[in-house]
Design a protein around this motif. Sequence first.
Motif, PDB file in Angstrom:
ATOM      1  N   ASP A 177       0.836  -1.210   0.000  1.00 15.51           N
ATOM      2  CA  ASP A 177       0.000   0.000   0.000  1.00 15.51           C
ATOM      3  C   ASP A 177       0.867   1.255   0.000  1.00 15.51           C
ATOM      4  OD1 ASP A 177      -2.266  -1.518  -0.030  1.00 15.51           O
ATOM      5  OD2 ASP A 177      -2.641  -1.391   2.121  1.00 15.51           O
ATOM      6  N   ARG A 178       1.966   1.229   0.763  1.00 20.20           N
ATOM      7  CA  ARG A 178       2.858   2.388   0.799  1.00 20.20           C
ATOM      8  C   ARG A 178       3.488   2.636  -0.570  1.00 20.20           C
ATOM      9  NH1 ARG A 178       7.026   1.299   3.682  1.00 20.20           N
ATOM     10  NH2 ARG A 178       6.465  -0.691   4.617  1.00 20.20           N
ATOM     11  N   ILE A 179       3.886   1.569  -1.233  1.00 19.25           N
ATOM     12  CA  ILE A 179       4.446   1.721  -2.583  1.00 19.25           C
ATOM     13  C   ILE A 179       3.397   2.270  -3.537  1.00 19.25           C
ATOM     14  CG2 ILE A 179       5.345   0.452  -4.569  1.00 19.25           C
ATOM     15  CD1 ILE A 179       6.723  -1.437  -2.634  1.00 19.25           C
ATOM     16  N   PHE A 180       2.165   1.782  -3.418  1.00 12.94           N
ATOM     17  CA  PHE A 180       1.078   2.218  -4.302  1.00 12.94           C
ATOM     18  C   PHE A 180       0.806   3.716  -4.147  1.00 12.94           C
ATOM     19  CE2 PHE A 180      -3.475   2.820  -5.199  1.00 12.94           C
ATOM     20  CZ  PHE A 180      -3.527   2.330  -6.503  1.00 12.94           C
ATOM     21  N   VAL A 181       0.705   4.174  -2.898  1.00 13.62           N
ATOM     22  CA  VAL A 181       0.439   5.598  -2.655  1.00 13.62           C
ATOM     23  C   VAL A 181       1.636   6.443  -3.073  1.00 13.62           C
ATOM     24  CG1 VAL A 181      -0.134   7.318  -0.899  1.00 13.62           C
ATOM     25  CG2 VAL A 181      -1.169   5.043  -0.786  1.00 13.62           C
ATOM     26  N   ARG A 207      11.434  16.160  -0.609  1.00  9.44           N
ATOM     27  CA  ARG A 207      12.240  15.991   0.618  1.00  9.44           C
ATOM     28  C   ARG A 207      11.549  15.041   1.583  1.00  9.44           C
ATOM     29  NH1 ARG A 207      13.217  21.635   0.094  1.00  9.44           N
ATOM     30  NH2 ARG A 207      11.510  22.048   1.567  1.00  9.44           N
ATOM     31  N   ALA A 208      10.241  15.141   1.684  1.00  9.31           N
ATOM     32  CA  ALA A 208       9.489  14.242   2.572  1.00  9.31           C
ATOM     33  C   ALA A 208       9.587  12.794   2.098  1.00  9.31           C
ATOM     34  CB  ALA A 208       8.028  14.675   2.640  1.00  9.31           C
ATOM     35  N   LEU A 209       9.617  12.583   0.797  1.00  7.03           N
ATOM     36  CA  LEU A 209       9.671  11.228   0.259  1.00  7.03           C
ATOM     37  C   LEU A 209      11.026  10.561   0.480  1.00  7.03           C
ATOM     38  CD1 LEU A 209       7.732  11.665  -3.109  1.00  7.03           C
ATOM     39  CD2 LEU A 209       6.948  10.505  -1.035  1.00  7.03           C
ATOM     40  N   ARG A 210      12.044  11.335   0.826  1.00 12.78           N
ATOM     41  CA  ARG A 210      13.340  10.732   1.123  1.00 12.78           C
ATOM     42  C   ARG A 210      13.332   9.983   2.449  1.00 12.78           C
ATOM     43  NH1 ARG A 210      15.603  16.129  -0.202  1.00 12.78           N
ATOM     44  NH2 ARG A 210      15.994  16.204  -2.455  1.00 12.78           N
ATOM     45  N   ARG A 211      12.376  10.328   3.302  1.00  8.73           N
ATOM     46  CA  ARG A 211      12.273   9.647   4.594  1.00  8.73           C
ATOM     47  C   ARG A 211      11.416   8.392   4.449  1.00  8.73           C
ATOM     48  NH1 ARG A 211      10.466  14.773   6.019  1.00  8.73           N
ATOM     49  NH2 ARG A 211       8.488  13.862   6.686  1.00  8.73           N
ATOM     50  N   LYS A 212      11.518   7.523   5.434  1.00 11.08           N
ATOM     51  CA  LYS A 212      10.693   6.323   5.468  1.00 11.08           C
ATOM     52  C   LYS A 212       9.381   6.676   6.147  1.00 11.08           C
ATOM     53  CE  LYS A 212      10.777   1.430   6.717  1.00 11.08           C
ATOM     54  NZ  LYS A 212      11.572   0.341   7.348  1.00 11.08           N
ATOM     55  N   LEU A 213       8.345   6.893   5.359  1.00 11.84           N
ATOM     56  CA  LEU A 213       7.061   7.360   5.874  1.00 11.84           C
ATOM     57  C   LEU A 213       6.136   6.187   6.173  1.00 11.84           C
ATOM     58  CD1 LEU A 213       6.403  10.305   3.373  1.00 11.84           C
ATOM     59  CD2 LEU A 213       7.560  10.378   5.572  1.00 11.84           C
ATOM     60  N   ALA A 220      -1.503  11.396   3.863  1.00 12.90           N
ATOM     61  CA  ALA A 220      -1.570  12.844   4.125  1.00 12.90           C
ATOM     62  C   ALA A 220      -0.835  13.629   3.043  1.00 12.90           C
ATOM     63  CB  ALA A 220      -0.996  13.149   5.504  1.00 12.90           C
ATOM     64  N   LEU A 221       0.335  13.127   2.638  1.00 13.14           N
ATOM     65  CA  LEU A 221       1.098  13.804   1.585  1.00 13.14           C
ATOM     66  C   LEU A 221       0.367  13.728   0.249  1.00 13.14           C
ATOM     67  CD1 LEU A 221       3.666  15.289   0.797  1.00 13.14           C
ATOM     68  CD2 LEU A 221       4.786  13.076   0.462  1.00 13.14           C
ATOM     69  N   LEU A 222      -0.292  12.613  -0.008  1.00 13.90           N
ATOM     70  CA  LEU A 222      -1.069  12.482  -1.245  1.00 13.90           C
ATOM     71  C   LEU A 222      -2.218  13.484  -1.270  1.00 13.90           C
ATOM     72  CD1 LEU A 222      -1.750  11.037  -3.889  1.00 13.90           C
ATOM     73  CD2 LEU A 222      -3.060   9.362  -2.541  1.00 13.90           C
TER      74      LEU A 222
END
Length: 380
Positions: A177-181, A207-213, A220-222
């Motif tokens: 799911d994380r990969i999909f989003v 920059r946010a996507l460089r972290r492990k979310l 939320a970012l989407l």
Amino acid sequence: MDGFLLPFSERNLGKRLGSCGPNGRREETMAFTKLSIRTADADASRGSISAAETDIWTIFRALRDARSVFGLRPGHIQTLQAMLSFLKPGHGETVFASNDSICQRVGGIDERTLRRHINRFVELGFIKRNDSSNRKRYRVRSSSGECISYGLSLTPLLQRASELIAIAHEMENNRRDRIFVRKQILTKLAHLEEHDPSNTFINHARRALRRKLSLTEYHALLADTDKECQTLYTPDNPPETVELPANDGQTVRHQSMSEEEKKDLDSNTGNEALKPDLLTSVCDQATSFSTERLRDWLDIENHARTLAPMMGIHPETFEKAKNAVGAQKASCAIFIMLQLGQRIRDFGAYFHSITLGQRQDQFDPVALIKRLSKTAMQTA
């Protein structure tokens, strides 16, 4: 397998594996594929395994994939894999191999490390120690067939098969799911970057996507990215984002836009030829920024190309609009939008909408110029 070297391959299950014992002779063990496992003590809330037999390596892979939940490292998993390889079908779930034999099969780790790994599994409830008086590992049987096994029992691990498989399945679903989003976010950011390269949100999101979310953070970012994309097609009237200076001799801008002007901006009412003189006289806000008289459409196009970056429209976007709707229509859009001024919230997004976006075929400069000319005459 997850970054560490396997001491043997699961594809070779069923083949004979061997190691040297303390007497120098080769001790042979038999690998196996399945064990009978009772799951009555498993966490019922996480589901249960219906099959009477469960592949021991399925349980092993489940714990390997869910190791972060239990604070295990690859070294722990490698040790457990070596211990499982000592089990023989029909001989129970107790490991009788010595620490030295296990260390050799793991790949030559020291005995202190092995003890730490075993202690960790005992703390987690995956292994139970059944020690003899001299700490040796062996099995004894009585004449009546009763048996006592002294060694490292893996029965607790096998009894938690349902729990481990359910956790691993849940983690895999979360990963997918994380990969999909994430892919959705990257696609939308690429769309934003293409049409509005100067947008500051793009760098913030990357920059946010460089972290492990977490999955919640990805959602939320989407949502924030979706809102940013909507501004490309939402010509609302709240606060203006670009403010251009006006010369003293210019006509005072009208502070309200009639419903008819809005309709003309987005509707196609005709294909009449528009004369350059009419455009430059009606759109005096754009004309006032030129130091020379705009005599023809080429002059108007060059001036529009100069004004575009001042309005937050990237030069590449202007060129794409020129190729899509023609130089005359793209230049008219610049002049008309500047004349409307603060009535348009985002020049860049709106320019894209009426030249490259959904309203490309609806924008009619002729009708709007006539409407602006009529309004100017009424207020004069």
